[in-house]
Design an enzyme around this catalytic site. Structure first.
Site, PDB file in Angstrom:
ATOM      1  N   GLY A  16       6.431  43.172  67.922  1.00  0.00           N
ATOM      2  CA  GLY A  16       6.706  41.742  67.924  1.00  0.00           C
ATOM      3  C   GLY A  16       7.947  41.448  67.717  1.00  0.00           C
ATOM      4  N   ARG A  77       5.244  47.382  73.187  1.00  0.00           N
ATOM      5  CA  ARG A  77       4.162  47.935  72.377  1.00  0.00           C
ATOM      6  C   ARG A  77       3.794  49.108  73.257  1.00  0.00           C
ATOM      7  NH1 ARG A  77       2.797  42.669  70.832  1.00  0.00           N
ATOM      8  NH2 ARG A  77       3.545  42.415  68.729  1.00  0.00           N
ATOM      9  N   GLY A 107       7.689  46.874  62.447  1.00  0.00           N
ATOM     10  CA  GLY A 107       6.807  46.556  61.226  1.00  0.00           C
ATOM     11  C   GLY A 107       6.092  48.072  60.976  1.00  0.00           C
ATOM     12  N   ASP A 108       4.997  48.144  60.117  1.00  0.00           N
ATOM     13  CA  ASP A 108       4.163  49.260  59.765  1.00  0.00           C
ATOM     14  C   ASP A 108       3.870  50.222  61.096  1.00  0.00           C
ATOM     15  OD1 ASP A 108       4.309  48.504  57.188  1.00  0.00           O
ATOM     16  OD2 ASP A 108       2.172  47.724  57.042  1.00  0.00           O
ATOM     17  N   THR A 130       9.956  41.588  61.131  1.00  0.00           N
ATOM     18  CA  THR A 130       8.568  40.811  61.649  1.00  0.00           C
ATOM     19  C   THR A 130       8.554  39.299  61.054  1.00  0.00           C
ATOM     20  OG1 THR A 130       6.035  40.550  61.149  1.00  0.00           O
ATOM     21  CG2 THR A 130       7.385  41.970  59.720  1.00  0.00           C
ATOM     22  N   ASP A 132       5.882  38.012  60.342  1.00  0.00           N
ATOM     23  CA  ASP A 132       4.774  37.812  59.375  1.00  0.00           C
ATOM     24  C   ASP A 132       4.945  37.939  57.972  1.00  0.00           C
ATOM     25  OD1 ASP A 132       3.406  36.984  61.785  1.00  0.00           O
ATOM     26  OD2 ASP A 132       2.540  38.704  62.060  1.00  0.00           O
ATOM     27  N   ASP A 134       4.462  40.618  56.593  1.00  0.00           N
ATOM     28  CA  ASP A 134       3.416  41.395  55.957  1.00  0.00           C
ATOM     29  C   ASP A 134       3.816  42.978  55.904  1.00  0.00           C
ATOM     30  OD1 ASP A 134       3.539  41.666  58.695  1.00  0.00           O
ATOM     31  OD2 ASP A 134       1.379  41.509  59.110  1.00  0.00           O
ATOM     32  N   ARG A 176      -1.751  36.767  62.630  1.00  0.00           N
ATOM     33  CA  ARG A 176      -3.103  37.170  62.765  1.00  0.00           C
ATOM     34  C   ARG A 176      -3.766  37.794  61.522  1.00  0.00           C
ATOM     35  NH1 ARG A 176      -2.541  40.834  67.669  1.00  0.00           N
ATOM     36  NH2 ARG A 176      -2.120  38.771  68.853  1.00  0.00           N
ATOM     37  N   LYS A 219      -5.792   7.625  52.160  1.00  0.00           N
ATOM     38  CA  LYS A 219      -4.764   8.669  53.009  1.00  0.00           C
ATOM     39  C   LYS A 219      -4.925   8.423  54.577  1.00  0.00           C
ATOM     40  CE  LYS A 219      -3.003  12.620  50.642  1.00  0.00           C
ATOM     41  NZ  LYS A 219      -2.540  14.088  50.532  1.00  0.00           N
TER      42      LYS A 219
HETATM   43  P1  ADP Z   1       4.635  46.647  64.158  1.00  0.00           P
HETATM   44  O1  ADP Z   1       5.677  47.538  64.467  1.00  0.00           O
HETATM   45  O2  ADP Z   1       5.302  45.159  64.160  1.00  0.00           O
HETATM   46  O3  ADP Z   1       3.825  46.479  63.126  1.00  0.00           O
HETATM   47  P2  ADP Z   1       2.717  47.452  66.338  1.00  0.00           P
HETATM   48  O4  ADP Z   1       1.601  47.838  65.371  1.00  0.00           O
HETATM   49  O5  ADP Z   1       2.565  46.702  67.576  1.00  0.00           O
HETATM   50  O6  ADP Z   1       4.049  46.769  65.696  1.00  0.00           O
HETATM   51  O7  ADP Z   1       3.538  48.971  66.497  1.00  0.00           O
HETATM   52  C1  ADP Z   1       4.654  49.037  67.390  1.00  0.00           C
HETATM   53  C2  ADP Z   1       4.756  50.373  68.125  1.00  0.00           C
HETATM   54  O8  ADP Z   1       4.672  51.548  67.124  1.00  0.00           O
HETATM   55  C3  ADP Z   1       3.502  50.583  68.817  1.00  0.00           C
HETATM   56  O9  ADP Z   1       3.433  49.965  70.135  1.00  0.00           O
HETATM   57  C4  ADP Z   1       3.565  52.071  69.130  1.00  0.00           C
HETATM   58  O10 ADP Z   1       4.425  52.567  70.098  1.00  0.00           O
HETATM   59  C5  ADP Z   1       4.211  52.565  67.564  1.00  0.00           C
HETATM   60  N1  ADP Z   1       2.920  52.975  66.707  1.00  0.00           N
HETATM   61  C6  ADP Z   1       1.907  52.072  66.227  1.00  0.00           C
HETATM   62  N2  ADP Z   1       1.055  52.881  65.371  1.00  0.00           N
HETATM   63  C7  ADP Z   1       1.522  54.224  65.319  1.00  0.00           C
HETATM   64  C8  ADP Z   1       1.049  55.413  65.199  1.00  0.00           C
HETATM   65  N3  ADP Z   1      -0.073  55.543  64.687  1.00  0.00           N
HETATM   66  N4  ADP Z   1       1.399  56.459  65.725  1.00  0.00           N
HETATM   67  C9  ADP Z   1       2.765  56.345  66.375  1.00  0.00           C
HETATM   68  N5  ADP Z   1       3.304  55.237  67.064  1.00  0.00           N
HETATM   69  C10 ADP Z   1       2.703  54.381  66.609  1.00  0.00           C
HETATM   70  O1  F6P Z   2       5.353  39.168  65.322  1.00  0.00           O
HETATM   71  C1  F6P Z   2       3.946  39.137  64.668  1.00  0.00           C
HETATM   72  C2  F6P Z   2       3.057  38.463  65.616  1.00  0.00           C
HETATM   73  O2  F6P Z   2       3.699  37.198  65.734  1.00  0.00           O
HETATM   74  C3  F6P Z   2       1.508  38.032  64.900  1.00  0.00           C
HETATM   75  O3  F6P Z   2       1.772  36.816  64.024  1.00  0.00           O
HETATM   76  C4  F6P Z   2       0.712  37.652  66.261  1.00  0.00           C
HETATM   77  O4  F6P Z   2      -0.528  38.041  65.752  1.00  0.00           O
HETATM   78  C5  F6P Z   2       1.273  38.803  67.163  1.00  0.00           C
HETATM   79  O5  F6P Z   2       2.739  38.953  66.719  1.00  0.00           O
HETATM   80  C6  F6P Z   2       1.327  38.285  68.549  1.00  0.00           C
HETATM   81  O6  F6P Z   2       1.991  38.859  69.176  1.00  0.00           O
HETATM   82  P1  F6P Z   2       2.064  39.122  70.977  1.00  0.00           P
HETATM   83  O7  F6P Z   2       1.327  37.819  71.325  1.00  0.00           O
HETATM   84  O8  F6P Z   2       3.450  39.297  71.345  1.00  0.00           O
HETATM   85  O9  F6P Z   2       1.063  40.151  71.167  1.00  0.00           O
END
Ligand code: ADP
Ligand code: F6P
Length: 347
Positions: A16, A77, A107-108, A130, A132, A134, A176, A219
């Protein structure tokens, strides 16, 4: 550890988008160029790496972006990155462009992809991007400060109209899996109730009882900040209206929270982290994530960072609840006092 000094680095934004990502990109590009590196911008996150969507970055390419929300590199993504074939293609693209170091802003999930690239010899540094908040290894993430201020201002506006109509208002904020935006807005907006994924036990009756009690004690409005992870704000509004007899409206703030010009804090911290990422690569570091804790920027091993978890602050949650309470006794029932005074005046 990298053996030799790197000459070319890449930067991408993934997952995101978040306000401040542009400031981080600008910092990576300009710090890299300033240190004599070639810098490549990878478009659309890992998708651009897999499909060779890459361009050379010059200092002027990042002019005028520090104040802009979103990401000029676009983000995506990319499920293919989770496959062996996707990783191989991404590594191949790095080799083709001579990318020896890669800064991943996300993010993670994005760090998991970065860790796999590191296993193939690409030096990777993650930056926390991010709204969030998180990410376990850092108390600051790029974008949160802007997003929470955007949400706070929007809720202030909802509150104006809600109070004028003496309504109940449910405002749904993003998050989320994480309730940080909800918690901060709960405190900053003085919400009467906050429903967070980490806390809410789906006891809607307790919320209804709270609304009724607050009305009884005078209130005239009731703001419920509801995190996206709980959701269902529209149907919740209908149930609350039916149970309380009070007009109830739901507002879903949605993606507006992800956009907008970044705050000073997001610009400054993202710029600092972007520079740090380049400095770490130049120092031969890889598999690191930059975080900010206890007033200090520092870097963490990517696997350790992924294993770290953090919850919302229990004390801050207590603060939110404590400050929303009306602390009135039945004898202080404003409506009854007002009615009694009016009755006396008429007599
Ligand atoms: P965030 O980086 O904010 O946590 P996502 O979880 O959507 O967002 O991950 C972003 C992108 O990172 C994914 O669309 C994918 O390309 C890559 N990614 C996520 N998980 C993995 C994984 N287990 N192995 C390799 N690439 C990953
Ligand atoms: O960037 C984090 C976040 O805003 C979350 O809070 C939310 O659940 C998610 O992204 C929604 O992302 P999208 O609508 O782009 O899939």
């Amino acid at each position: 550890m990298a053996e030799k000094k790197i000459r070319t680095i890449g930067v991408l934004t993934s997952g995101g988008d978040a306000p401040g990502m542009n400031a981080a990109v600008r910092a990576v590009v300009r710090r890299g160029l300033g240190q004599g590196l070639k810098v490549k911008g990878i478009l659309q996150g890992y998708d651009g790496l897999i499909n060779d969507n890459i361009r050379d970055m010059k200092a002027r390419d990042v002019s005028d972006i520090i104040s802009r929300g979103g990401t000029v590199l676009y983000t995506a993504r990319c499920p293919e990155m989770k496959t062996d074939e996707g990783i191989e293609r991404a590594v191949e693209t790095c080799r083709k462009h001579g990318i020896e170091g890669l800064v991943v802003i996300g993010g993670d999930g994005s760090y998991m992809g970065a860790a796999k690239l590191a296993n193939h010899g690409i030096n990777v540094i993650g930056l926390p991007g991010t709204i969030d908040l998180d990410i376990g290894c850092t108390e600051y993430t790029i974008g949160f400060d802007t997003a929470v201020n955007t949400a706070m201002q929007a809720i202030d506006k909802v509150r104006d109209t809600s109070a004028s109509h003496e309504r109940v208002s449910i405002v749904e904020v993003m998050g989320r899996n994480a309730g940080y935006i909800g918690l901060w807005c709960g405190i900053a907006n003085g919400a009467e109730d906050i429903l967070l994924p980490e806390k809410f036990n789906y006891d809607e009756q307790a919320v209804i009882d709270n609304i009724i009690e607050n009305r009884r004690y005078g209130k005239r409005h009731h703001i419920i900040v509801n995190a996206e992870g709980i959701g269902h704000s529209a149907s919740m509004a209908r149930r609350i209206e039916a149970a309380t007899g009070l007009e109830t409206r739901a507002t879903i703030l949605g993606h507006m929270q992800r956009g907008g010009s970044p705050t000073a804090r997001d610009r400054v911290y993202a710029s600092t982290m972007g520079c740090m990422a380049v400095d770490l690569l130049l120092a031969g570091k890889t598999r690191r994530v930059v975080g900010y804790n206890n007033g200090q920027f520092r870097d963490y091993d990517i696997s350790e960072a992924l294993a770290m978890s953090k919850g919302i602050s229990e004390y801050q949650y207590e603060v939110a609840v404590a400050l929303s309470h009306n602390y009135m006794k039945p004898s202080e029932n404003l409506y009854e006092t007002q009615e009694a005074t009016e009755g006396q005046a008429e007599a």
